[in-house]
Design a protein around this motif. Structure first.
Motif, PDB file in Angstrom:
ATOM      1  N   VAL A  33       0.812  -1.212   0.000  1.00 21.19           N
ATOM      2  CA  VAL A  33       0.000   0.000   0.000  1.00 21.19           C
ATOM      3  C   VAL A  33       0.847   1.264   0.000  1.00 21.19           C
ATOM      4  O   VAL A  33       0.617   2.182  -0.797  1.00 21.19           O
ATOM      5  CB  VAL A  33      -0.968   0.010   1.203  1.00 21.19           C
ATOM      6  CG1 VAL A  33      -1.669   1.365   1.325  1.00 21.19           C
ATOM      7  CG2 VAL A  33      -1.998  -1.102   1.061  1.00 21.19           C
ATOM      8  N   GLY A  34       1.848   1.338   0.872  1.00 21.39           N
ATOM      9  CA  GLY A  34       2.682   2.532   0.960  1.00 21.39           C
ATOM     10  C   GLY A  34       3.385   2.835  -0.351  1.00 21.39           C
ATOM     11  O   GLY A  34       3.424   3.998  -0.801  1.00 21.39           O
ATOM     12  N   ILE A  36       2.512   1.789  -3.400  1.00 14.68           N
ATOM     13  CA  ILE A  36       1.534   2.129  -4.436  1.00 14.68           C
ATOM     14  C   ILE A  36       1.104   3.578  -4.296  1.00 14.68           C
ATOM     15  O   ILE A  36       1.015   4.321  -5.275  1.00 14.68           O
ATOM     16  CB  ILE A  36       0.314   1.181  -4.361  1.00 14.68           C
ATOM     17  CG1 ILE A  36       0.725  -0.233  -4.774  1.00 14.68           C
ATOM     18  CG2 ILE A  36      -0.826   1.685  -5.253  1.00 14.68           C
ATOM     19  CD1 ILE A  36      -0.333  -1.283  -4.519  1.00 14.68           C
ATOM     20  N   LYS A  37       0.871   4.013  -3.057  1.00 14.24           N
ATOM     21  CA  LYS A  37       0.476   5.404  -2.833  1.00 14.24           C
ATOM     22  C   LYS A  37       1.607   6.378  -3.164  1.00 14.24           C
ATOM     23  O   LYS A  37       1.356   7.550  -3.449  1.00 14.24           O
ATOM     24  CB  LYS A  37       0.021   5.596  -1.385  1.00 14.24           C
ATOM     25  CG  LYS A  37      -1.349   4.993  -1.101  1.00 14.24           C
ATOM     26  CD  LYS A  37      -1.933   5.570   0.163  1.00 14.24           C
ATOM     27  CE  LYS A  37      -3.420   5.264   0.242  1.00 14.24           C
ATOM     28  NZ  LYS A  37      -4.072   5.979   1.363  1.00 14.24           N
ATOM     29  N   GLN A  41       2.236   2.198  -8.992  1.00 11.28           N
ATOM     30  CA  GLN A  41       0.982   1.508  -9.281  1.00 11.28           C
ATOM     31  C   GLN A  41       1.189   0.195 -10.029  1.00 11.28           C
ATOM     32  O   GLN A  41       0.298  -0.666 -10.032  1.00 11.28           O
ATOM     33  CB  GLN A  41       0.054   2.407 -10.099  1.00 11.28           C
ATOM     34  CG  GLN A  41      -0.627   3.510  -9.312  1.00 11.28           C
ATOM     35  CD  GLN A  41       0.255   4.722  -9.089  1.00 11.28           C
ATOM     36  OE1 GLN A  41       1.294   4.849  -9.735  1.00 11.28           O
ATOM     37  NE2 GLN A  41      -0.144   5.604  -8.191  1.00 11.28           N
ATOM     38  N   LEU A  96      -6.747  -2.140  -2.228  1.00  8.22           N
ATOM     39  CA  LEU A  96      -6.185  -0.820  -1.939  1.00  8.22           C
ATOM     40  C   LEU A  96      -7.208   0.049  -1.221  1.00  8.22           C
ATOM     41  O   LEU A  96      -6.872   0.790  -0.284  1.00  8.22           O
ATOM     42  CB  LEU A  96      -5.740  -0.146  -3.236  1.00  8.22           C
ATOM     43  CG  LEU A  96      -5.049   1.219  -3.088  1.00  8.22           C
ATOM     44  CD1 LEU A  96      -3.753   1.093  -2.306  1.00  8.22           C
ATOM     45  CD2 LEU A  96      -4.780   1.813  -4.471  1.00  8.22           C
ATOM     46  N   ASN A  97      -8.463  -0.038  -1.635  1.00  9.21           N
ATOM     47  CA  ASN A  97      -9.516   0.754  -1.007  1.00  9.21           C
ATOM     48  C   ASN A  97      -9.746   0.329   0.446  1.00  9.21           C
ATOM     49  O   ASN A  97      -9.877   1.169   1.338  1.00  9.21           O
ATOM     50  CB  ASN A  97     -10.817   0.618  -1.796  1.00  9.21           C
ATOM     51  CG  ASN A  97     -11.950   1.408  -1.195  1.00  9.21           C
ATOM     52  OD1 ASN A  97     -11.915   2.638  -1.161  1.00  9.21           O
ATOM     53  ND2 ASN A  97     -12.973   0.727  -0.717  1.00  9.21           N
ATOM     54  N   LYS A 100      -6.412   1.206   2.578  1.00 14.75           N
ATOM     55  CA  LYS A 100      -5.762   2.468   2.190  1.00 14.75           C
ATOM     56  C   LYS A 100      -5.033   3.159   3.341  1.00 14.75           C
ATOM     57  O   LYS A 100      -4.093   3.923   3.105  1.00 14.75           O
ATOM     58  CB  LYS A 100      -6.782   3.424   1.579  1.00 14.75           C
ATOM     59  CG  LYS A 100      -7.974   3.767   2.452  1.00 14.75           C
ATOM     60  CD  LYS A 100      -8.918   4.690   1.702  1.00 14.75           C
ATOM     61  CE  LYS A 100     -10.161   5.025   2.508  1.00 14.75           C
ATOM     62  NZ  LYS A 100     -11.040   3.843   2.646  1.00 14.75           N
ATOM     63  N   ASN A 101      -5.434   2.886   4.559  1.00 16.94           N
ATOM     64  CA  ASN A 101      -4.785   3.518   5.704  1.00 16.94           C
ATOM     65  C   ASN A 101      -3.754   2.610   6.384  1.00 16.94           C
ATOM     66  O   ASN A 101      -3.180   2.981   7.400  1.00 16.94           O
ATOM     67  CB  ASN A 101      -5.837   3.967   6.723  1.00 16.94           C
ATOM     68  CG  ASN A 101      -6.759   5.039   6.159  1.00 16.94           C
ATOM     69  OD1 ASN A 101      -6.309   5.945   5.452  1.00 16.94           O
ATOM     70  ND2 ASN A 101      -8.044   4.939   6.465  1.00 16.94           N
ATOM     71  N   TYR A 103      -0.456   1.435   5.616  1.00 14.02           N
ATOM     72  CA  TYR A 103       0.635   1.648   4.671  1.00 14.02           C
ATOM     73  C   TYR A 103       1.595   0.469   4.589  1.00 14.02           C
ATOM     74  O   TYR A 103       2.295   0.309   3.590  1.00 14.02           O
ATOM     75  CB  TYR A 103       1.397   2.929   5.033  1.00 14.02           C
ATOM     76  CG  TYR A 103       0.699   4.181   4.568  1.00 14.02           C
ATOM     77  CD1 TYR A 103       1.195   4.933   3.507  1.00 14.02           C
ATOM     78  CD2 TYR A 103      -0.485   4.605   5.163  1.00 14.02           C
ATOM     79  CE1 TYR A 103       0.556   6.075   3.057  1.00 14.02           C
ATOM     80  CE2 TYR A 103      -1.153   5.739   4.725  1.00 14.02           C
ATOM     81  CZ  TYR A 103      -0.626   6.468   3.678  1.00 14.02           C
ATOM     82  OH  TYR A 103      -1.289   7.584   3.228  1.00 14.02           O
TER      83      TYR A 103
END
Length: 213
Positions: A33-34, A36-37, A41, A96-97, A100-101, A103
């Motif tokens: 996640v971290g 990708i953000k 991607q 991811l959704n 999302k928090n 990371y």
């Protein structure tokens, strides 16, 4: 075996095997996640070619081997490949959704894409049955599909294992939607089956909207 399916399985085995023996390679291309953000991607697709271990890889590739020919026979190789990657991407997007928090959350595996192909195969041939290793009797494929997604919802709520339940669910949604877009006649020829397979998806979004996941 279909050439595109053979290449897809071969590429997944090769890349997964490389990941088994090269931690830096594995870490660079896994779903994270971290990262990708931060702009990477590409991990949302490359993670689908990595696996944690041989049993994980073998289960996914065997499932794909058994059910992909039905999808290929119905839609053709190119549409199958598009559906595979749509399912993979939708699984990653849903993961991811949901995370999302978180990371540090990471995941690998083709399970989302394979689940999308499985769901498509069930829509194409609702009458087919599955044999599971621990149950010596045939199980209607649609019962397995519904049960699998309901179990995924349980896993998402319980959070007591390392299985990417969210990606499985996202992949199923991708395969379900793509199949109906390609063959809309199923909406009126297999209305009951479409509705039954839609039930777990409705439950998921209801729970998510009401903060139950």
């Amino acid at each position: 075996m279909n050439a595109i399916l053979l290449v897809l399985i071969g590429a997944t085995i090769y890349i997964s095997y490389k990941g088994f023996n090269d931690y830096n390679f594995f870490s660079t291309y896994k779903f994270h996640v971290g990262s990708i953000k931060a702009g990477e991607q590409f991990r949302m697709l490359t993670s689908g070619f990595l696996h944690n271990d041989i049993p994980h890889l073998a289960f996914n590739m065997l499932t794909l081997y058994f059910f992909a020919p039905l999808v290929i026979g119905h839609f053709g190789s190119i549409t199958f490949l598009i559906m595979y990657f749509i399912s993979l991407a939708s699984g990653s997007l849903l993961a991811l959704n949901f995370h999302k928090n978180e990371y540090s959350y990471s995941a690998v595996g083709a399970s989302g894409a394979v689940t999308g192909i499985l769901y498509s195969a069930i829509l194409i041939d609702p009458s087919m049955s599955l044999y599971l290793f621990f149950i010596p009797i045939p199980i209607p494929a649609y019962i397995f599909g519904i049960g699998y997604l309901l179990y995924s919802i349980y896993g998402m709520k319980a959070k007591n294992d390392n299985i990417g339940h969210v990606a499985h669910f996202g992949g199923a949604i991708g395969g379900f939607a793509t199949t109906l877009l390609q063959s809309p006649y199923m909406l009126y020829e297999n209305t009951l089956m479409v509705f039954l397979l839609l039930i777990p998806i409705i439950i998921l979004f209801f729970l998510s909207k009401n903060g139950k996941l």
